[in-house]
Design a protein around this motif. Structure first.
Motif, short mmCIF file in Angstrom:
data_model
loop_
_atom_site.label_atom_id
_atom_site.label_comp_id
_atom_site.label_asym_id
_atom_site.label_seq_id
_atom_site.Cartn_x
_atom_site.Cartn_y
_atom_site.Cartn_z
N MET A 1 64.84 37.92 2.89
CA MET A 1 65.54 38.87 2.02
C MET A 1 65.02 38.74 0.59
O MET A 1 64.47 37.73 0.20
CB MET A 1 67.05 38.60 2.04
N ASP A 2 65.27 39.79 -0.19
CA ASP A 2 64.95 39.82 -1.61
C ASP A 2 66.22 39.44 -2.36
O ASP A 2 67.21 40.17 -2.35
CB ASP A 2 64.48 41.23 -1.99
N ILE A 3 66.18 38.27 -3.02
CA ILE A 3 67.40 37.66 -3.53
C ILE A 3 67.22 37.28 -4.99
O ILE A 3 66.13 36.89 -5.42
CB ILE A 3 67.73 36.38 -2.71
N GLY A 4 68.30 37.37 -5.76
CA GLY A 4 68.33 36.84 -7.11
C GLY A 4 69.07 35.52 -7.15
O GLY A 4 70.03 35.32 -6.40
N TYR A 5 68.59 34.61 -8.01
CA TYR A 5 69.31 33.34 -8.19
C TYR A 5 69.37 33.03 -9.67
O TYR A 5 68.35 32.92 -10.35
CB TYR A 5 68.64 32.19 -7.44
N VAL A 6 70.60 32.88 -10.18
CA VAL A 6 70.85 32.67 -11.60
C VAL A 6 71.53 31.32 -11.79
O VAL A 6 72.61 31.08 -11.24
CB VAL A 6 71.72 33.80 -12.17
N GLY A 7 70.88 30.42 -12.53
CA GLY A 7 71.43 29.09 -12.77
C GLY A 7 70.68 28.05 -11.97
O GLY A 7 70.89 27.92 -10.76
N LEU A 8 69.79 27.31 -12.65
CA LEU A 8 68.90 26.39 -11.94
C LEU A 8 69.09 24.95 -12.41
O LEU A 8 68.13 24.23 -12.68
CB LEU A 8 67.43 26.82 -12.13
N SER A 21 62.16 28.03 0.83
CA SER A 21 61.53 27.34 1.96
C SER A 21 61.79 28.04 3.28
O SER A 21 61.04 27.84 4.25
CB SER A 21 62.03 25.88 2.04
N LYS A 22 62.83 28.88 3.33
CA LYS A 22 63.15 29.64 4.54
C LYS A 22 62.49 31.02 4.54
O LYS A 22 62.78 31.85 5.39
CB LYS A 22 64.66 29.78 4.69
N GLY A 23 61.62 31.25 3.55
CA GLY A 23 60.85 32.49 3.55
C GLY A 23 61.41 33.62 2.73
O GLY A 23 60.88 34.74 2.76
N HIS A 24 62.49 33.37 1.97
CA HIS A 24 63.08 34.43 1.17
C HIS A 24 62.34 34.57 -0.16
O HIS A 24 61.86 33.60 -0.73
CB HIS A 24 64.56 34.14 0.92
N THR A 25 62.28 35.79 -0.65
CA THR A 25 61.69 36.08 -1.95
C THR A 25 62.78 36.02 -3.01
O THR A 25 63.78 36.73 -2.90
CB THR A 25 61.04 37.48 -1.95
N LEU A 26 62.57 35.20 -4.04
CA LEU A 26 63.60 35.02 -5.06
C LEU A 26 63.10 35.47 -6.44
O LEU A 26 61.96 35.21 -6.80
CB LEU A 26 64.01 33.55 -5.16
N ARG A 27 64.00 36.13 -7.16
CA ARG A 27 63.84 36.33 -8.60
C ARG A 27 64.83 35.37 -9.26
O ARG A 27 66.03 35.40 -8.94
CB ARG A 27 64.14 37.78 -9.00
N VAL A 28 64.37 34.53 -10.16
CA VAL A 28 65.20 33.45 -10.68
C VAL A 28 65.30 33.54 -12.20
O VAL A 28 64.37 33.97 -12.89
CB VAL A 28 64.65 32.07 -10.27
#
Length: 299
Positions: A1-8, A21-28
């Motif tokens: 999936m195309d996912i956003g992740y905010v807060g690292l 690592s599970k193959g998802h595309t992230l915008r961070v």
């Protein structure tokens, strides 16, 4: 999936890495951009504003420190709410107040988006190894979409129904219980120490017999050894959670005297410049009140 992740931070970074690592595309996105560097090396795309992590009908995760930080990344012209539209899902994994959860759920609903509260139990090492326990509450269809993603970040997901507030209040209840465990272990260890029994010996007995559970084993070791320098959860955040528990208790007219005591434990520790230590450092106050020299004291 195309996912956003905010807060690292320590937790969010590990969970985002597991998704990649599970193959998802992230915008961070993170307030300190440098924390995204190794995720970018793994294939993530770093963005300049929280809203840029969002596809209008996509899924965005947030893992930030407190209510104010969550409000900041959600609101405003560059925030999540402005970009997330019909079909979009915001999954908040932070520990925040029921009021903030309810308000943000309503804000997203006005735009046709869903809000899922998914706070977690576990420290950064558990996040890195995908061994978190994850709570999950919100719209059923939205939950169905995010459950496979949550499963990549934890060992078990507990569904708590359609109201996101349910997950927030269970999380606060759990953190309150951990505060009580910290206090009980600190008092027991200090009592034994005053009678000449090493703290480590006492804790070995307890965590290898009647309290042989990960929480007692892991926290007991820190308290027995006064090992607070490498925080899995900062004491300053413990004070924040104690305030959230007391606020929720006041609103529901539930007396919680132990929560009041732990609030003061954390506040006292913060006054002694211990806010950056692990929250188990509240145990130092117990030792000091019993007349024992703090291991942090200078000769």
């Amino acid at each position: 999936m195309d996912i956003g992740y905010v807060g690292l931070g320590g937790m969010g970074h590990a969970m985002a890495s597991n998704l990649i690592s599970k193959g998802h595309t992230l915008r961070v996105w993170n307030r300190s951009p440098g924390k995204a560097a190794d995720l970018v090396a793994q294939g993530a795309m770093r963005v300049d504003h929280p809203g840029q992590a969002v596809a209008s009908d996509g899924i965005v995760f947030t893992m930030v420190a407190d209510d104010a930080a969550l409000d900041q990344v959600v609101g405003g012209p560059d925030g999540i709410a402005a970009r997330l539209g019909p079909g979009g899902i915001h999954v908040s994994m932070s520990t925040v107040s029921p009021e903030t959860t309810q308000r943000l759920a309503a804000l997203h609903a006005e735009r046709g988006a869903a809000f899922i509260a998914a706070p977690v139990f576990g420290r950064p090492v558990a996040a890195a190894s995908a061994m978190l326990f994850i709570l999950c509450a919100g719209d059923a269809a939205a939950r169905a979409r995010v459950l496979p993603l949550l499963a990549t970040m934890g060992q078990r997901v507990f569904e708590l129904g359609p109201d996101p507030v349910s997950a927030s209040i269970v999380k606060l209840g759990g953190n309150f219980m951990i505060m009580g465990v910290i206090e009980a272990m600190a008092e027991a260890a200090t009592l034994c120490e005053k009678y000449g029994v090493p703290r480590t010996a006492m804790m070995d007995v307890m965590t290898q017999s009647i309290f042989a559970t990960p929480l007692y084993v892991n926290y007991g070791k820190l308290i027995a050894q006064h090992d607070y320098a490498n925080p899995g959860f900062k004491l300053s955040l413990g004070l924040k959670d104690a305030k959230l528990v007391l606020g929720a208790a006041s609103n529901a007219r539930v007396p919680m005297p132990l929560a009041s005591m732990m609030h003061d434990r954390f506040l006292s520790a913060l006054a002694k410049d211990r806010g950056e230590l692990d929250w188990t450092a509240a145990a130092l106050n117990v030792s000091e009140e019993a007349g024992l020299r703090s291991p942090l004291s200078r000769p």
